[in-house]
Scaffold this motif. Structure first.
Motif, PDB file in Angstrom:
ATOM      1  N   ASP A 170       0.830  -1.201   0.000  1.00 48.03           N
ATOM      2  CA  ASP A 170       0.000   0.000   0.000  1.00 48.03           C
ATOM      3  C   ASP A 170       0.873   1.264   0.000  1.00 48.03           C
ATOM      4  N   THR A 171       1.635   1.444  -1.076  1.00 50.56           N
ATOM      5  CA  THR A 171       2.440   2.661  -1.221  1.00 50.56           C
ATOM      6  C   THR A 171       2.075   3.322  -2.547  1.00 50.56           C
ATOM      7  N   PRO A 172       2.174   4.648  -2.648  1.00 47.87           N
ATOM      8  CA  PRO A 172       1.802   5.338  -3.893  1.00 47.87           C
ATOM      9  C   PRO A 172       2.597   4.865  -5.097  1.00 47.87           C
ATOM     10  N   GLU A 192      -1.043  -0.431 -11.308  1.00 52.96           N
ATOM     11  CA  GLU A 192      -2.098   0.019 -12.208  1.00 52.96           C
ATOM     12  C   GLU A 192      -1.614   0.057 -13.654  1.00 52.96           C
ATOM     13  N   ALA A 193      -0.410   0.563 -13.865  1.00 53.41           N
ATOM     14  CA  ALA A 193       0.143   0.645 -15.218  1.00 53.41           C
ATOM     15  C   ALA A 193       0.384  -0.741 -15.797  1.00 53.41           C
ATOM     16  N   THR A 208      11.717   3.609  -7.938  1.00 54.95           N
ATOM     17  CA  THR A 208      11.218   2.302  -8.346  1.00 54.95           C
ATOM     18  C   THR A 208       9.886   2.017  -7.648  1.00 54.95           C
ATOM     19  N   PRO A 209       9.198   0.930  -8.027  1.00 57.20           N
ATOM     20  CA  PRO A 209       7.970   0.543  -7.323  1.00 57.20           C
ATOM     21  C   PRO A 209       8.186   0.232  -5.846  1.00 57.20           C
TER      22      PRO A 209
END
Length: 405
Positions: A287-289, A296-297, A346-347
């Motif tokens: 749960d991080t932006p 989503e991408a 990065t993610p």
């Protein structure tokens, strides 16, 4: 007729020169990334890995490329073989004229390509191989490594192993560089943290060829209190199935490298060994932006969920783009300098490449395994920043001869 022939020859020569000039200009507008990996041998990890690279490439090119130039991938399969990997790397440089090299999955293959890069004096970003040697004992100025190393991931698990308060440990691992390195590091670090520990059994299996029943029996005969597992892919699945059938895991504490990665949990399904403490990637619950945007991408592009390989592939291209932008070119020496202290978003959040050993601070998630709706999941997990489990500069200098470079 002679005049006509000479005129035609001049026209043809002029056309050829124009085409060559056009191709040269076109080539200058593209940065070619040569990538080699064990796609046929490790499809569960490397199929999603390739998708991650493609997503990053598309995002970067849509935003204008790097220093006004588009990125292009040229991919080769290394057949999970060091010799084939070196030949593929040579082809990428000589025939495909790539600007940089990246990739490799298996540790012994990564070491071979790193040595090739050293001798050819070309930049190489090792994206996935985990062996510590690639940044320490066999490290060289031309090679950087993205993913958290064997030492780093083992160090993430040591506090959890100590909390188990178990004395008699068994170890199982694939018998090649990665597995050998992981087993050695685990024994060293656990002994430092818990001096009274005993290692009562050790099974090293040929990669991809485990005799699971006999391995489980040999471990069980030693009557361990706890298990350290380094197996992955089909070896892991066979081992878990054989262990479950023989009730080997009942009452047995376990810590395990990589097992929490969806590449392997997806295969285990309802056979997932509950309670194991693992490193992995709980993509479904982060749960991080930055991770939400990545997820989503990726789903929009591939109509699928990411695996850990996806993140590694994505981060590799993002790292190369950031390094080339900072260097202002693809010149090898400029890239080497640019990667020292390079920061990349990065993610998993921002990571940094250390100048002293060329290792990034990309971390991993640590948690416990459980089964939910017939699928293996990680619970009670936390992200461990790679910087928190890296050795200090003095230790790196002792391990790496050229650490001053």
């Amino acid at each position: 007729m002679h005049i006509s022939f000479r005129l035609t020859s001049r026209l043809l020569a002029g056309t050829a020169l124009a085409i060559a000039s056009f191709c040269a200009i076109a080539a200058q507008d593209v940065i070619r990334i040569g990538e080699l990996n064990s796609y046929k041998a490790q499809p569960a990890f490397l199929g999603p890995y390739k998708n991650g690279m493609e997503l990053a490439l598309e995002q970067i090119n849509a935003a204008g490329g790097v220093n006004g130039r588009k990125l292009e991938l040229v991919i080769r399969d290394d057949n999970a073989n060091p010799g084939d990997a070196v030949r593929a790397a040579q082809e990428l440089l000589a025939r495909e004229k790539v600007d940089v090299l990246t990739g490799t999955f298996l540790s012994h293959v990564g070491l071979a390509v790193a040595d090739f890069a050293k001798h050819k004096k070309r930049f190489f970003l090792a994206s996935e191989p985990l062996t510590d040697k690639i940044v320490w004992a066999d490290g060289n100025r031309y090679t950087y490594r993205l993913r958290a190393s064997t030492y780093m991931q083992v160090a993430m698990l040591i506090p959890e192993a100590v909390k188990m308060h178990k004395k008699r440990w068994a170890i199982v691992y694939p018998n090649y560089e990665y597995g050998q390195s992981a087993a050695t590091t685990f024994k060293t670090l656990l002994k430092q943290a818990q001096p009274d520990v005993e290692f009562v059994a050790e099974q090293a299996s040929p990669l991809g060829k485990i005799d699971a029943g006999n391995v489980v029996q040999a471990l069980a005969d030693a009557k361990p209190d706890a298990l350290f597992n380094v197996l992955f892919a089909t070896d892991l699945t066979k081992f878990v199935r054989a262990g479950s059938q023989r009730n080997f895991f009942e009452g047995l504490s376990a810590v395990s490298l990589l097992t929490g990665e969806p590449e392997y949990l997806d295969t285990l399904g309802n056979e997932t060994p509950e309670g194991w403490v693992v490193t992995g990637y709980p993509w479904y619950a982060i749960d991080t932006p930055e991770h939400k945007a990545f997820l989503e991408a990726y789903r929009a592009r591939f109509n699928d969920y990411p695996r850990l390989g996806t993140v590694v592939g994505y981060n590799a291209i993002k790292s190369l783009a950031a390094g080339i932008a900072k260097a202002g070119s693809t010149d090898t020496d400029a890239l080497i300098e640019a990667f020292k202290g390079l920061e990349v978003d990065t993610p998993f959040g921002r990571i940094m490449y250390r100048g002293i050993d060329h290792q990034s601070t990309m971390g991993a998630y640590v948690g416990s395994l459980a089964i939910k709706d017939g699928h293996g999941v990680m619970t009670d997990f936390r992200y461990v920043d790679g910087a928190s489990v890296q050795p200090d500069d003095a230790q790196v200098r002792a391990w790496r001869p050229d650490s001053a470079n």
